[in-house]
Motif scaffolding. Structure first.
Motif, PDB file in Angstrom:
ATOM      1  N   PHE A 291       0.881  -1.196  -0.069  1.00  0.00           N
ATOM      2  CA  PHE A 291      -0.122   0.037   0.045  1.00  0.00           C
ATOM      3  C   PHE A 291       0.887   1.157  -0.047  1.00  0.00           C
ATOM      4  O   PHE A 291       0.449   2.337  -0.268  1.00  0.00           O
ATOM      5  CB  PHE A 291      -0.790   0.131   1.265  1.00  0.00           C
ATOM      6  CG  PHE A 291      -1.722  -1.119   1.100  1.00  0.00           C
ATOM      7  CD1 PHE A 291      -2.954  -1.220   0.251  1.00  0.00           C
ATOM      8  CD2 PHE A 291      -1.619  -2.124   1.940  1.00  0.00           C
ATOM      9  CE1 PHE A 291      -3.757  -2.261   0.365  1.00  0.00           C
ATOM     10  CE2 PHE A 291      -2.457  -3.285   2.046  1.00  0.00           C
ATOM     11  CZ  PHE A 291      -3.688  -3.346   1.327  1.00  0.00           C
ATOM     12  N   VAL A 292       2.104   1.163   0.440  1.00  0.00           N
ATOM     13  CA  VAL A 292       3.047   2.224   0.714  1.00  0.00           C
ATOM     14  C   VAL A 292       4.153   2.130  -0.325  1.00  0.00           C
ATOM     15  O   VAL A 292       4.943   1.164  -0.065  1.00  0.00           O
ATOM     16  CB  VAL A 292       3.213   2.855   1.972  1.00  0.00           C
ATOM     17  CG1 VAL A 292       4.040   3.838   2.142  1.00  0.00           C
ATOM     18  CG2 VAL A 292       1.888   3.252   2.777  1.00  0.00           C
ATOM     19  N   ASP A 293       4.771   3.106  -0.972  1.00  0.00           N
ATOM     20  CA  ASP A 293       6.068   3.009  -1.338  1.00  0.00           C
ATOM     21  C   ASP A 293       6.965   3.283  -0.560  1.00  0.00           C
ATOM     22  O   ASP A 293       7.232   4.407  -0.135  1.00  0.00           O
ATOM     23  CB  ASP A 293       6.009   3.623  -2.981  1.00  0.00           C
ATOM     24  CG  ASP A 293       7.565   3.780  -3.572  1.00  0.00           C
ATOM     25  OD1 ASP A 293       8.334   3.058  -2.928  1.00  0.00           O
ATOM     26  OD2 ASP A 293       7.620   4.026  -4.688  1.00  0.00           O
ATOM     27  N   VAL A 294       7.735   2.394  -0.136  1.00  0.00           N
ATOM     28  CA  VAL A 294       8.583   2.895   1.243  1.00  0.00           C
ATOM     29  C   VAL A 294       9.860   3.701   0.809  1.00  0.00           C
ATOM     30  O   VAL A 294      10.174   4.531   1.584  1.00  0.00           O
ATOM     31  CB  VAL A 294       9.167   1.369   1.759  1.00  0.00           C
ATOM     32  CG1 VAL A 294      10.162   1.730   2.908  1.00  0.00           C
ATOM     33  CG2 VAL A 294       8.126   0.576   2.242  1.00  0.00           C
ATOM     34  N   ASP A 295      10.262   3.509  -0.495  1.00  0.00           N
ATOM     35  CA  ASP A 295      11.372   4.460  -0.842  1.00  0.00           C
ATOM     36  C   ASP A 295      10.687   5.903  -1.241  1.00  0.00           C
ATOM     37  O   ASP A 295      11.696   6.877  -0.725  1.00  0.00           O
ATOM     38  CB  ASP A 295      11.833   3.971  -2.113  1.00  0.00           C
ATOM     39  CG  ASP A 295      12.451   2.618  -1.999  1.00  0.00           C
ATOM     40  OD1 ASP A 295      13.231   2.371  -1.106  1.00  0.00           O
ATOM     41  OD2 ASP A 295      12.370   1.900  -3.213  1.00  0.00           O
TER      42      ASP A 295
ATOM     43  N   LEU B 104       6.042   7.370   6.683  1.00  0.00           N
ATOM     44  CA  LEU B 104       4.529   7.138   6.341  1.00  0.00           C
ATOM     45  C   LEU B 104       4.400   5.622   6.648  1.00  0.00           C
ATOM     46  O   LEU B 104       3.812   4.975   7.408  1.00  0.00           O
ATOM     47  CB  LEU B 104       3.874   7.169   5.084  1.00  0.00           C
ATOM     48  CG  LEU B 104       2.330   6.516   4.976  1.00  0.00           C
ATOM     49  CD1 LEU B 104       1.622   7.098   6.131  1.00  0.00           C
ATOM     50  CD2 LEU B 104       1.767   7.187   3.575  1.00  0.00           C
ATOM     51  N   ALA B 105       5.500   4.650   6.073  1.00  0.00           N
ATOM     52  CA  ALA B 105       5.863   3.341   6.333  1.00  0.00           C
ATOM     53  C   ALA B 105       5.972   2.833   7.767  1.00  0.00           C
ATOM     54  O   ALA B 105       5.501   2.135   8.546  1.00  0.00           O
ATOM     55  CB  ALA B 105       6.742   2.673   5.413  1.00  0.00           C
TER      56      ALA B 105
ATOM     57  N   GLY C 137      11.984   3.490  16.580  1.00  0.00           N
ATOM     58  CA  GLY C 137      13.473   3.886  16.554  1.00  0.00           C
ATOM     59  C   GLY C 137      14.050   2.300  15.868  1.00  0.00           C
ATOM     60  O   GLY C 137      14.865   2.831  14.887  1.00  0.00           O
ATOM     61  N   ALA C 138      13.672   1.559  16.207  1.00  0.00           N
ATOM     62  CA  ALA C 138      14.229   0.300  15.408  1.00  0.00           C
ATOM     63  C   ALA C 138      13.965   0.360  13.939  1.00  0.00           C
ATOM     64  O   ALA C 138      14.688  -0.129  12.902  1.00  0.00           O
ATOM     65  CB  ALA C 138      13.753  -1.184  16.146  1.00  0.00           C
ATOM     66  N   LEU C 139      12.545   0.592  13.629  1.00  0.00           N
ATOM     67  CA  LEU C 139      12.076   0.735  12.412  1.00  0.00           C
ATOM     68  C   LEU C 139      12.814   1.609  11.421  1.00  0.00           C
ATOM     69  O   LEU C 139      13.230   1.141  10.319  1.00  0.00           O
ATOM     70  CB  LEU C 139      10.599   0.649  12.246  1.00  0.00           C
ATOM     71  CG  LEU C 139       9.757  -0.282  12.754  1.00  0.00           C
ATOM     72  CD1 LEU C 139       8.273   0.137  12.643  1.00  0.00           C
ATOM     73  CD2 LEU C 139       9.586  -1.481  11.770  1.00  0.00           C
ATOM     74  N   ARG C 140      13.170   2.755  12.051  1.00  0.00           N
ATOM     75  CA  ARG C 140      13.685   3.947  11.287  1.00  0.00           C
ATOM     76  C   ARG C 140      15.395   3.416  11.119  1.00  0.00           C
ATOM     77  O   ARG C 140      15.648   3.595  10.045  1.00  0.00           O
ATOM     78  CB  ARG C 140      13.693   5.013  12.130  1.00  0.00           C
ATOM     79  CG  ARG C 140      14.222   6.152  11.178  1.00  0.00           C
ATOM     80  CD  ARG C 140      13.365   6.415   9.736  1.00  0.00           C
ATOM     81  NE  ARG C 140      13.961   6.818   9.052  1.00  0.00           N
ATOM     82  CZ  ARG C 140      14.339   6.607   7.583  1.00  0.00           C
ATOM     83  NH1 ARG C 140      13.911   5.613   7.121  1.00  0.00           N
ATOM     84  NH2 ARG C 140      15.032   7.354   6.781  1.00  0.00           N
TER      85      ARG C 140
END
Length: 131
Positions: free
Chosen positions: A67-71, A76-77, A124-127
């Motif tokens: 649903f979301v273009d992570v790049d 948002l992701a 923080g971990a996701l980023r």
């Protein structure tokens, strides 16, 4: 842009490394009042929790990528994944904390106090893992 299996493998490994390093950091920093617990136990606790959260994050990212273009929209992701992961991981942290420290479950009322710290560590971990 399709997400190729090689990219998925690299993303998984990067997330695993971030989880292990994040767990080691949290154990070393005596995060969230863990100073009274011996370091090897804290390390096992935090690394296990971080890897568990990372595995859930990896699974959830498969859905978010549809649903979301992570790049194009990484923040948002991260926000969507943090929202999706925080609740289930907070329950795992709640159970693990009680069983690890007192060999019994904590009162269910303590679960709400874990939501913000879990959301902060998750974001923080996701980023750091860059999805």
């Amino acid at each position: 842009m399709p997400f190729l299996p090689v990219q998925r493998h690299r993303t998984f490994l990067r997330g695993l490394v971030v989880a292990v390093l994040g767990g080691a950091f949290l154990a070393t920093a005596e995060a969230f009042g863990g100073a009274s617990t011996p370091y090897p136990q804290r390390l096992l606790f935090w690394v296990t929790l971080m890897i568990s959260g990372g595995l859930l994050g990896h699974l959830c990212s498969s859905v978010v990528r549809q649903f979301v273009d992570v790049d194009d929209r990484p923040w948002l992701a991260v926000a969507l994944l943090t929202f999706a992961i925080t609740g289930p991981v907070a329950v795992v942290v709640w159970g693990a904390t009680g069983l690890f420290s007192d060999q019994t479950l904590l009162p269910i009322s303590s679960l709400t106090g874990l939501l913000w710290p879990v959301a902060l560590v998750t974001a923080g971990a996701l980023r750091r893992a860059a999805l």
